[in-house]
Design an enzyme around this catalytic site. Structure first.
Site, PDB file in Angstrom:
ATOM      1  N   SER A 283       0.847  -1.187   0.000  1.00 48.65           N
ATOM      2  CA  SER A 283       0.000   0.000   0.000  1.00 48.65           C
ATOM      3  C   SER A 283       0.880   1.234   0.000  1.00 48.65           C
ATOM      4  O   SER A 283       2.048   1.184   0.389  1.00 48.65           O
ATOM      5  CB  SER A 283      -0.895   0.013   1.241  1.00 48.65           C
ATOM      6  OG  SER A 283      -0.173   0.430   2.384  1.00 48.65           O
ATOM      7  N   ASP A 284       0.328   2.368  -0.433  1.00 49.25           N
ATOM      8  CA  ASP A 284       1.044   3.616  -0.207  1.00 49.25           C
ATOM      9  C   ASP A 284       0.853   4.003   1.260  1.00 49.25           C
ATOM     10  O   ASP A 284       0.034   3.436   1.975  1.00 49.25           O
ATOM     11  CB  ASP A 284       0.547   4.711  -1.149  1.00 49.25           C
ATOM     12  CG  ASP A 284       1.636   5.729  -1.448  1.00 49.25           C
ATOM     13  OD1 ASP A 284       2.584   5.848  -0.643  1.00 49.25           O
ATOM     14  OD2 ASP A 284       1.550   6.410  -2.480  1.00 49.25           O
ATOM     15  N   TRP A 285       1.615   4.982   1.700  1.00 53.79           N
ATOM     16  CA  TRP A 285       1.694   5.352   3.117  1.00 53.79           C
ATOM     17  C   TRP A 285       0.285   5.612   3.685  1.00 53.79           C
ATOM     18  O   TRP A 285      -0.363   6.587   3.329  1.00 53.79           O
ATOM     19  CB  TRP A 285       2.552   6.592   3.273  1.00 53.79           C
ATOM     20  CG  TRP A 285       2.794   7.033   4.684  1.00 53.79           C
ATOM     21  CD1 TRP A 285       1.890   7.579   5.538  1.00 53.79           C
ATOM     22  CD2 TRP A 285       4.034   6.988   5.395  1.00 53.79           C
ATOM     23  NE1 TRP A 285       2.474   7.878   6.738  1.00 53.79           N
ATOM     24  CE2 TRP A 285       3.797   7.524   6.682  1.00 53.79           C
ATOM     25  CE3 TRP A 285       5.321   6.552   5.082  1.00 53.79           C
ATOM     26  CZ2 TRP A 285       4.800   7.636   7.644  1.00 53.79           C
ATOM     27  CZ3 TRP A 285       6.314   6.666   6.039  1.00 53.79           C
ATOM     28  CH2 TRP A 285       6.059   7.199   7.304  1.00 53.79           C
ATOM     29  N   GLY A 286      -0.162   4.713   4.549  1.00 56.22           N
ATOM     30  CA  GLY A 286      -1.433   4.911   5.239  1.00 56.22           C
ATOM     31  C   GLY A 286      -2.663   4.747   4.385  1.00 56.22           C
ATOM     32  O   GLY A 286      -3.773   5.072   4.836  1.00 56.22           O
TER      33      GLY A 286
END
Length: 743
Positions: A283-286
């Site tokens: 996933s991308d950050w968060g």
């Protein structure tokens, strides 16, 4: 001869068998390990946290918790940890876990580690795939020596709105060029195979559609047809997958109402299904947590369930998997097969990197010291930076500058810049070791040349108090160089701009110089296309240098003084004004086209601006000239399984050596789905001495003529096609029509 051929075949078969055996061995080791793992240990492999969480210092509960989680096997990857010593220290914690599973260390190595290359959009302007691959290879060599296993690059999103700050991180607006560059960067980062000590795992990001954010505003929603998705935005990801990219990263945005992190159509159906991708998705950050904010998930456990089911394998920084996934499996909400599939993918990459055989193999202080001090890296950065700079305008031979000028005034907010030369996403650079443009001009100019400097204003340029001193220097100078543009932090992630003109009152500084009779040579540094109409109309020479990196100052001077002949071409269209955005060369014909001379009012046009851009895709000048001629085809008719060879003669018709990027475009004038008026289908970068000529060839086959039809099937339709060759998308020199016959 037959014996030699048999020997080569036997060797090839043996190598393939060894590769197959090695992969089978990895698969067996992965399955054996998987059988030993508890559910909590499996979930741990899918949890990634940032090393910045260690920054709270020894003795805090947060540090002790993270270290304990690493020792307990509850973290599979760390990001933002670098350096041979530090990665070795943290890896030692992981080896205290029950199964001794090593960590993956990931880092955003976007355009260099210690040696900073031009921002990726600038590098794309070189259209030099070998140079782009070389810069990624050097970045990988430096990063891997510092214990880094994995970079979150390349970004392969197509970007057609220069207001979006992250265009600096991609390859521009064109699908074909972007696909070729995506594959080159993957090859550069990863080398011939994963596990090489001078390579890192690459990441194709952001999957998918991120570059089409509405209004050019970062993280915004994306709404497009499936046809547009398949035709424009997915091909660079497919090219990265075909090049063997190890990982994909999903994107922050929603795509047609579904967050990409929870989009099974993207991750399960297309990526892991149709494309057969064997790596893993992070996933991308968060972005798992953000599905709650989107309104797509009720809470963090719901987000975790939707993400893992949709095919997002590793959770970066949301802690959604760590806190919820095991309970979701135990309750029956999530099938354990999704967890096992994700863990299997992550473990496979750790085995392929050789971390189970030697967890510290990338953490070698001696190799780190040697790699970061290699002088060849800075030399490559200077060469590639110069090759990336686009000469937009050069009226009256204003460039190159004479080295025997009596005096040169270097003026502007970026004339003495160092950190701003590098652009965003810097890891380990030291701006103090860099030469600014003023420094480099002093080095390049002759011993009798007086070089003076005045900023005029800072980059924000909110006032004109410094203009007077700059104008006084200009009055006394024979040559004036004006350096304007963006600071390093005006483009990149979360750096969308509603107005992409020259910041503040920089344009007024140019006007003030013109008013005293000093037309400057203008150097523009930026991470995106900017709008600068007064400069475009009033300057004699404009060099677009982008944010050129560690050796940017020297590279700019190399081009200004003619030590390097510019050869770069624009990978994005430059608009005249904000109202034209989004703008690109791949326009679709309307029922009332601009060139319809039968009606001058009711047409697809503005009443207050031309439709044409200020500088078109593919535009870029040289200190020499190139002639295109003698176009010939092997045939003008092609069967569905046939090929046609297009050839022409390219001649350096000027007085100095130079390189031309020849561009091959196609138009399909009538089809079951309306096609663009022009599509890039090939390019070659060719260096020629004065008077030298070369035969240039492009091959046209069925795939060249194919497109996605209304049912998203890839194929070509019988009919006529126009072939075009030129120096830019708006500078076509040769044309010919061919026919594809029916089956």
């Amino acid at each position: 001869m037959e014996k030699k051929r048999f020997t080569r075949t036997a060797i090839a078969c043996a190598l393939m068998a060894l590769a197959g055996a090695a992969q089978a061995d990895v698969s067996q080791r992965v399955e054996a390990l998987l059988r030993q793992m508890t559910l909590d240990e499996k979930v741990g492999q899918l949890n990634q946290l940032s090393g910045k969480d260690f920054s709270t210092g020894p003795g805090s509960g947060k540090v002790r918790d993270i270290e304990r989680d690493i020792r307990d096997g509850r973290i599979g990857s760390m990001l933002n940890i670098r350096g041979a010593a530090e990665t070795r220290r943290v890896q030692a914690l992981a080896l205290q876990s029950r199964l001794h599973i090593p960590l993956l260390f990931g880092l955003d190595v976007i355009h260099g580690y210690r040696t900073v290359f031009p921002v990726p959009l600038g590098e794309a302007a070189s259209w030099d795939l070998d140079a782009i691959e070389e810069s990624a290879r050097i970045a990988a060599r430096e990063a891997s020596a510092a214990g880094v296993h994995w970079t979150f690059a390349p970004m392969v999103d197509i970007g057609r709105d220069p207001r979006w700050g992250r265009v600096m991180e991609g390859a521009g607006e064109d699908t074909y060029l972007g696909s070729r560059i995506a594959a080159a960067r993957v090859r550069g980062f990863q080398g011939t195979k994963l596990g090489g000590l001078e390579s890192v795992m690459a990441t194709a990001k952001h999957f998918a559609g991120y570059g089409a954010a509405l209004a050019g505003r970062d993280y915004n929603a994306v709404d497009m047809s499936e046809h547009q998705l398949y035709e424009t935005y997915l091909p660079p990801f497919k090219a990265a997958a075909d090049a063997g990219v190890a990982t994909f990263m999903n994107s922050f945005n929603t795509l047609n109402g579904i967050p990409a992190t929870g989009n099974a159509m993207l991750q399960r159906d297309i990526l892991k299904g149709r494309w057969g991708f064997k790596g893993f998705v992070v996933s991308d950050w968060g972005s798992v947590r953000e599905m709650v904010v989107h309104g797509y998930a009720n809470d963090l456990p719901d987000a975790a369930a939707k993400a893992i089911t949709a095919g997002s394998d590793m959770d970066m920084e949301s802690s959604a998997y760590a806190s919820s996934l095991a309970n979701l499996v135990r309750s029956g909400r999530v099938d354990v097969k999704f967890v096992d599939d994700a863990v299997r993918r992550v473990l496979t990459k750790k085995f392929e990197l050789g971390l189970f055989d030697d967890p510290y193999r990338f953490s070698d202080p001696a190799r780190e010291k040697a790699a970061l001090a290699d002088p060849r890296h800075r030399a490559a950065a200077r060469r590639i930076a110069a090759e990336s700079m686009v000469l937009l305008k050069n009226d009256g031979g204003a460039l190159p500058l004479r080295k025997d000028a009596r005096s040169i005034a270097v003026i502007g907010p970026l004339a003495d810049a160092r950190r701003d030369l590098e652009g965003g996403w810097i890891v380990d650079s030291n701006a103090a070791t860099m030469a600014s443009l003023v420094d480099a001009v002093r080095t390049h100019a002759g011993p009798g040349t007086r070089v003076a400097y005045a900023a005029g204003c800072d980059v924000a340029c909110r006032g004109t108090d410094g203009f007077a001193a700059a104008l006084d220097l200009a009055r006394a100078a024979d040559v004036v160089v004006l350096a304007v543009g963006e600071s390093w932090d005006m483009s990149g992630e979360a750096k969308s701009r509603a107005d992409i003109g020259l910041p503040g009152r920089q344009a007024e500084l140019f006007d003030a110089l013109k008013a005293i009779g000093k037309t400057p040579v203008v150097v523009i540094m930026a991470g995106r296309p900017l709008i600068f109409e007064n400069v475009a109309q009033g300057a004699n020479a404009i060099l677009y240098a982008w944010h050129p990196g560690s050796e940017g100052g020297n590279a700019i001077a190399d081009v200004l003084f003619g030590d390097v002949n510019p050869s770069a071409k624009l990978p994005m269209t430059f608009p005249r004004n904000m109202g034209q955005i989004p703008i690109g060369y791949q326009q679709y014909q309307t029922g009332r086209p601009v060139l319809d001379n039968g009606n001058s009012v009711y047409r697809s046009a503005y009443i207050d601006s031309p439709n044409t851009p200020r500088y078109a895709f593919g535009h870029g000048l040289s200190y020499t000239t190139f002639a295109y001629g003698d176009l010939r085809l092997s045939s003008t008719r092609m069967t569905p399984d046939g090929k046609i060879t297009l050839q022409f003669t390219l001649t350096n018709s000027g007085r100095v050596a130079g390189a031309e990027v020849v561009q091959f475009y196609l138009r399909d004038p009538v089809a079951s789905v309306v096609r663009p008026v022009k599509e890039l289908k090939g390019f070659q970068r060719i260096a020629l001495k004065p008077g030298e000529h070369r035969t240039v060839s492009f091959t046209v086959d069925r795939d060249t003529l194919s497109f996605f039809d209304r049912k998203l099937a890839w194929g070509a339709e019988p009919g006529t096609f126009e072939l075009m060759v030129g120096s830019a998308s708006d500078d076509i020199r040769l044309r010919q029509t061919i026919e594809l016959t029916g089956p």
